[in-house]
Design a protein around this motif. Structure first.
Motif, PDB file in Angstrom:
ATOM      1  N   GLY A 146       0.833  -1.209   0.000  1.00 64.61           N
ATOM      2  CA  GLY A 146       0.000   0.000   0.000  1.00 64.61           C
ATOM      3  C   GLY A 146       0.862   1.250   0.000  1.00 64.61           C
ATOM      4  O   GLY A 146       2.096   1.169  -0.017  1.00 64.61           O
ATOM      5  N   THR A 149      -0.229   4.981  -5.441  1.00 64.95           N
ATOM      6  CA  THR A 149      -1.524   5.137  -6.113  1.00 64.95           C
ATOM      7  C   THR A 149      -2.061   3.779  -6.566  1.00 64.95           C
ATOM      8  O   THR A 149      -3.233   3.456  -6.359  1.00 64.95           O
ATOM      9  CB  THR A 149      -1.372   6.104  -7.304  1.00 64.95           C
ATOM     10  OG1 THR A 149      -0.854   7.324  -6.789  1.00 64.95           O
ATOM     11  CG2 THR A 149      -2.693   6.363  -8.007  1.00 64.95           C
ATOM     12  N   GLU A 152      -2.929   1.431  -3.611  1.00 70.48           N
ATOM     13  CA  GLU A 152      -4.116   1.955  -2.909  1.00 70.48           C
ATOM     14  C   GLU A 152      -5.394   1.705  -3.724  1.00 70.48           C
ATOM     15  O   GLU A 152      -6.476   1.555  -3.168  1.00 70.48           O
ATOM     16  CB  GLU A 152      -3.959   3.449  -2.602  1.00 70.48           C
ATOM     17  CG  GLU A 152      -2.970   3.750  -1.473  1.00 70.48           C
ATOM     18  CD  GLU A 152      -3.302   3.053  -0.145  1.00 70.48           C
ATOM     19  OE1 GLU A 152      -4.489   2.982   0.223  1.00 70.48           O
ATOM     20  OE2 GLU A 152      -2.354   2.546   0.518  1.00 70.48           O
ATOM     21  N   ARG A 155      -6.475  -1.567  -2.692  1.00 65.41           N
ATOM     22  CA  ARG A 155      -7.076  -1.540  -1.356  1.00 65.41           C
ATOM     23  C   ARG A 155      -8.476  -0.946  -1.411  1.00 65.41           C
ATOM     24  O   ARG A 155      -9.398  -1.451  -0.775  1.00 65.41           O
ATOM     25  CB  ARG A 155      -6.172  -0.755  -0.408  1.00 65.41           C
ATOM     26  CG  ARG A 155      -4.824  -1.470  -0.227  1.00 65.41           C
ATOM     27  CD  ARG A 155      -3.972  -0.840   0.838  1.00 65.41           C
ATOM     28  NE  ARG A 155      -4.579  -0.992   2.139  1.00 65.41           N
ATOM     29  CZ  ARG A 155      -4.552  -0.067   3.096  1.00 65.41           C
ATOM     30  NH1 ARG A 155      -3.964   1.098   2.878  1.00 65.41           N
ATOM     31  NH2 ARG A 155      -5.128  -0.298   4.249  1.00 65.41           N
ATOM     32  N   SER A 156      -8.628   0.104  -2.223  1.00 66.39           N
ATOM     33  CA  SER A 156      -9.992   0.669  -2.273  1.00 66.39           C
ATOM     34  C   SER A 156     -10.931  -0.229  -3.071  1.00 66.39           C
ATOM     35  O   SER A 156     -12.149  -0.124  -2.956  1.00 66.39           O
ATOM     36  CB  SER A 156      -9.990   2.112  -2.792  1.00 66.39           C
ATOM     37  OG  SER A 156      -9.523   2.128  -4.095  1.00 66.39           O
ATOM     38  N   ASP A 160      -7.425  -5.368   1.022  1.00 64.61           N
ATOM     39  CA  ASP A 160      -6.528  -4.627   1.896  1.00 64.61           C
ATOM     40  C   ASP A 160      -5.101  -5.172   1.816  1.00 64.61           C
ATOM     41  O   ASP A 160      -4.130  -4.448   1.693  1.00 64.61           O
ATOM     42  CB  ASP A 160      -7.090  -4.736   3.324  1.00 64.61           C
ATOM     43  CG  ASP A 160      -6.322  -3.851   4.269  1.00 64.61           C
ATOM     44  OD1 ASP A 160      -5.901  -2.772   3.821  1.00 64.61           O
ATOM     45  OD2 ASP A 160      -6.122  -4.265   5.434  1.00 64.61           O
TER      46      ASP A 160
END
Ligand code: AHR
Length: 510
Positions: A146, A149, A152, A155-156, A160
């Motif tokens: 993480g 960009t 992440e 993760r979004s 996770d």
């Protein structure tokens, strides 16, 4: 009746059997993904739209690893199209299969499906229209924890933790003019080397040291088949460019029955021995490059597409259809016999073939077939795969046989084709035997130094109609039948009668 003597000694081993030898493949092609493994709204689908009835069959096959997303599809695929909210994903023309790709299923769905099916993901990066940065960013998306960009974004999108994908194919069949963005061996070799470098760096591998997820296992595209005019020069050149950076060389091969050949049956039945010759050439090519590179590393083979496929069967589905019925070969009993021989060949070459993917897994040249909104059935080829994947463990033992042979377009092939495996930890010995002769064979099996063996299981596939198939209406027309286990004289000697055109599987314990 002719007798064939087959002898094996526990101390004469070929090599360890990597479980990855029983891998498979799901491509965005036809109904492999949509209506195959993924069908939201189907009565057997879970909350993610994954068909549980299909997952149950895949678990039965005990497939350890699945390659994704292609195949020829890969070379026109932008992995970014398949992530994020489904309603925002672009609908694209799939130029490999002249279909429409909705991108409803992408990397995150595949990872979730792998978890549900209990398989390891094997990913591939696009070397056709894709560049080395696209490849690096996909590794970052999958494997970086993480804070960037790209990671992440994962993760979004609901994951996770990184997926920690180990096995990565660098392109697909890049030697084929049918491939989107096809390259010459030198151009591909140079590109693959740079891709390997940035993929490893994105995995946190610096100066050869493992990253937080360990080391990637990287696979370069070898020949699409050994009839390519560039074979085996393609493989030599690609290896010379990439040897230091990669772990495995990929090879592909599909065999088919063709009634228009001079000796259709013999030519088809010779497939297993021909596959052995093909592997032999690539083993030698790898050894040549290893010597030239003065390398201690032994690059292995990833036979990541193999099967029986009636290539070039006419297409009946319209252009650009979404999830068209493509490559839905229905396997005959005869196909299952050849299929079992191909598996024997993979096992007998486990010293070099560390991984193999049955291409493919569902609906598309597959052991498992599905109906939209309906049921499933097991193809004839399902059974040899299932028995060997579940039982052929440990190591393959060298078998010495005095079998007779038959002539075919590849030269000559063995009438009785065998593989013998030994699981020391589980105290089991398994024997897979194809009889490709038109008459029965007596087999005198001598299994030395294993311990006092007792037969625990004996199944046989035989059928009066070589072209018999399974179907939704008759799902169990061609299946293996259990037989009474044979006596083992002195804990080592077994006599068997193999019916003409049959496959037999035996398990011994000690
Ligand atoms: O498995 C079907 C196709 O066969 C794959 O997309 C390609 O890699 C091969 O030619």
């Amino acid at each position: 009746m002719k007798t064939v003597k087959i002898f094996a000694d526990a101390n004469l081993t070929i090599g360890p059997i990597d479980r990855h030898l029983f891998g498979s493949f799901i491509e965005h092609l036809g109904r492999a993904v949509y209506e195959g493994i993924y069908e939201p709204g189907h009565p057997a689908a879970d909350k993610d739209g994954f068909r549980r009835d299909v997952i149950d069959l895949i678990r039965e096959l005990n497939v350890p690893i699945v390659r994704y997303p292609g195949g020829n599809f890969l070379s026109g695929y932008d992995w970014r199209d398949g992530i994020g909210p489904q309603e925002n994903r672009p609908v694209r023309l799939d130029l490999a299969w002249f279909s429409t790709e909705t991108n409803r299923f992408g990397t995150d769905e595949f990872m979730k499906w792998c978890r549900a099916a209990g398989v390891e993901p094997m990913m591939a990066v696009n070397m056709g229209t894709g560049n080395i940065l696209d490849a690096a960013r996909l590794v970052e998306y999958c494997n970086h924890p993480g804070g960037t960009t790209v990671s992440e974004m994962r993760r979004s999108n609901g994951a996770d933790k990184p997926y920690g994908v180990t096995y990565w194919c660098i392109g697909n069949e890049m030697d084929g003019p049918w491939q989107i963005g096809h390259l010459s061996a030198d151009s591909y070799g140079e590109k693959a080397l740079e891709a390997a470098k940035v993929m490893r760096w994105s995995n946190g591998e610096m100066d050869g040291a493992p990253g937080p997820n360990g080391k990637l296992k990287l696979i370069v595209s070898g020949s699409s088949n050994h009839e390519m005019p560039t074979f085996p020069e393609w493989d030599r050149k690609v290896l010379e460019h990439t040897y230091k950076a990669i772990d495995l060389l990929s090879m592909h091969r599909y065999y088919m029955y063709s009634a228009s050949r001079k000796r259709p049956l013999e030519d088809f039945l010779g497939s297993a021995d021909d596959m052995g010759e093909y592997i032999g050439t690539l083993k030698a090519t790898i050894e040549y490059v290893r010597a030239k590179e003065r390398s201690r590393k032994r690059v292995g083979i990833s036979f990541d597409e193999w099967n029986i496929w009636t290539v070039n069967a006419p297409r009946s589905e319209p252009l650009w259809k979404q999830a068209p019925h493509l490559l839905e070969d229905v396997y005959t009993f005869q196909d299952a016999l050849v299929f079992a021989g191909l598996m024997n060949t993979l096992l007998n070459n486990c010293d070099a073939v560390r991984m193999a993917c049955l291409a493919q897994l569902v609906n598309v040249i597959a052991p498992v077939m599905t109906q939209k909104g309906g049921g499933t059935f097991r193809q004839t080829s399902f059974y040899p795969f299932c028995y060997l994947s579940n039982h052929a463990r440990g190591e393959t033992v060298r078998a010495i046989s005095d079998t007779d042979t038959f002539e075919n377009m590849f030269g000559s092939a063995r009438c009785v084709n065998e593989a013998i495996t030994h699981d020391r930890a589980g105290r089991e010995v398994c024997v897979s035997l194809c009889n490709y002769a038109q008459d029965a064979r007596e087999v005198a099996l001598e299994l030395r130094s294993f311990g006092a063996l007792t037969a625990a299981e004996y199944v046989e596939m035989t059928c009066p109609d070589l072209f018999a198939v399974n179907s939704f209406e008759q799902p169990d027309r061609v299946i293996p039948h259990k037989k009474d286990v044979p006596a083992v004289r002195g804990g080592a000697n077994v006599s068997l009668t193999l019916p003409p055109m049959s496959w037999s599987f035996l398990k011994f314990v000690y």
